[in-house]
Scaffold this motif. Structure first.
Motif, PDB file in Angstrom:
ATOM      1  N   VAL A 121       0.705  -1.296   0.121  1.00 30.25           N
ATOM      2  CA  VAL A 121      -0.015   0.031   0.039  1.00 30.25           C
ATOM      3  C   VAL A 121       0.760   1.115   0.026  1.00 30.25           C
ATOM      4  N   ARG A 122       1.887   1.343   0.813  1.00 26.94           N
ATOM      5  CA  ARG A 122       2.763   2.313   0.926  1.00 26.94           C
ATOM      6  C   ARG A 122       3.850   2.565  -0.287  1.00 26.94           C
ATOM      7  N   GLY A 123       4.118   1.563  -0.808  1.00 27.66           N
ATOM      8  CA  GLY A 123       5.386   1.520  -1.668  1.00 27.66           C
ATOM      9  C   GLY A 123       6.567   1.534  -1.358  1.00 27.66           C
ATOM     10  N   VAL A 124       6.698   1.445   0.004  1.00 24.62           N
ATOM     11  CA  VAL A 124       7.956   1.449   0.696  1.00 24.62           C
ATOM     12  C   VAL A 124       8.235   0.433   1.746  1.00 24.62           C
ATOM     13  N   ASP A 125       9.373   0.238   2.109  1.00 32.52           N
ATOM     14  CA  ASP A 125       9.501  -0.779   3.354  1.00 32.52           C
ATOM     15  C   ASP A 125       9.246  -0.078   4.692  1.00 32.52           C
ATOM     16  N   SER A 126       8.451  -0.940   5.241  1.00 33.21           N
ATOM     17  CA  SER A 126       7.838  -0.457   6.478  1.00 33.21           C
ATOM     18  C   SER A 126       8.186  -1.056   7.624  1.00 33.21           C
ATOM     19  N   ALA A 127       9.158  -1.564   7.794  1.00 31.99           N
ATOM     20  CA  ALA A 127       9.818  -2.480   8.888  1.00 31.99           C
ATOM     21  C   ALA A 127      10.082  -1.488  10.113  1.00 31.99           C
ATOM     22  N   TYR A 128      10.587  -0.373  10.037  1.00 29.77           N
ATOM     23  CA  TYR A 128      11.042   0.652  11.094  1.00 29.77           C
ATOM     24  C   TYR A 128       9.534   0.997  11.889  1.00 29.77           C
TER      25      TYR A 128
END
Length: 214
Positions: A121-128
């Protein structure tokens, strides 16, 4: 006789009010039941009645009574936060970053979701951001999806409700559906989004053992 009954109810409500005010944190209905000698169902009914008083437009107060599935708590109304900070000398801080708010919104409106879905959904890594929200206890792992790799599923916590001053997820404002295709959602391992039916048994529950982070 009716006056005596009414007086008894008023005394119990006053006792509940005193306990919640002194505690400052959620108190379970079962604890109130034990202390007051009233059935849990009756405690819930009385708390619900009290909560309506605090939300009545005719009796606007600086505090509100939040009711959850198993507990209740007093909290201040958000619109009075600036006055509280000024009076108590509280500096601004602890606000969530824009990325954390994005992730939190995605989880809140689509839970349970995998991190892969959030990333899609965000198009980026959301791990943090996911890790930060886990540390703040605003989201929690609630099982694993029965799919290759058994990805972790995330949902919001009761703490999330308290922080945002709502009683349940049904109180969240309505938003437009996420602009994501069914194919992308399935690829990301989402359980429920865009009317994608998936069998309930495909998801393991929080009773299963799993590590805190993937």
């Amino acid at each position: 006789m009716e006056n005596e009954i009414s007086k008894g109810i008023e005394d119990i409500e006053a006792a509940i009010e005193a306990i919640l005010y002194a505690a400052g944190y959620p108190i379970s209905y079962s604890k109130l039941s034990d202390v007051l000698g009233v059935g849990v169902k009756d405690v819930k009914r009385l708390v619900k009645h009290m909560a309506e008083k605090y939300t009545s437009g005719e009796n606007m107060r600086g505090i509100t009574l939040l009711t959850f599935d198993d507990s209740c708590q007093f909290c201040t109304r958000e619109q009075f936060a600036p006055y509280i900070r000024e009076a108590l000398g509280i500096r601004r801080g602890g606000n969530l970053s824009a990325s954390s708010m994005e992730v939190l919104a995605i989880v809140a409106y689509n839970q349970p979701v995998t991190r892969a879905f959030i990333d899609t959904v965000r198009g980026v890594d959301s791990a943090y951001a996911v890790g930060s929200l886990l540390d703040k206890q605003l989201i929690e792992a609630c099982g694993r999806l029965d799919a290759p790799g058994r990805p972790m599923l995330y949902g919001t916590t009761e703490n999330f409700l308290r922080v945002f001053g709502i009683n349940s997820l049904s109180d969240l404002p309505e938003v437009e559906p996420l602009p994501i295709t069914n194919e992308a959602a399935i690829t990301a391992g989402i359980q429920q989004v865009a009317d994608i039916p998936m069998p309930e048994e495909n998801v393991t529950t929080e009773e299963d053992e799993f590590p805190e982070n993937e």
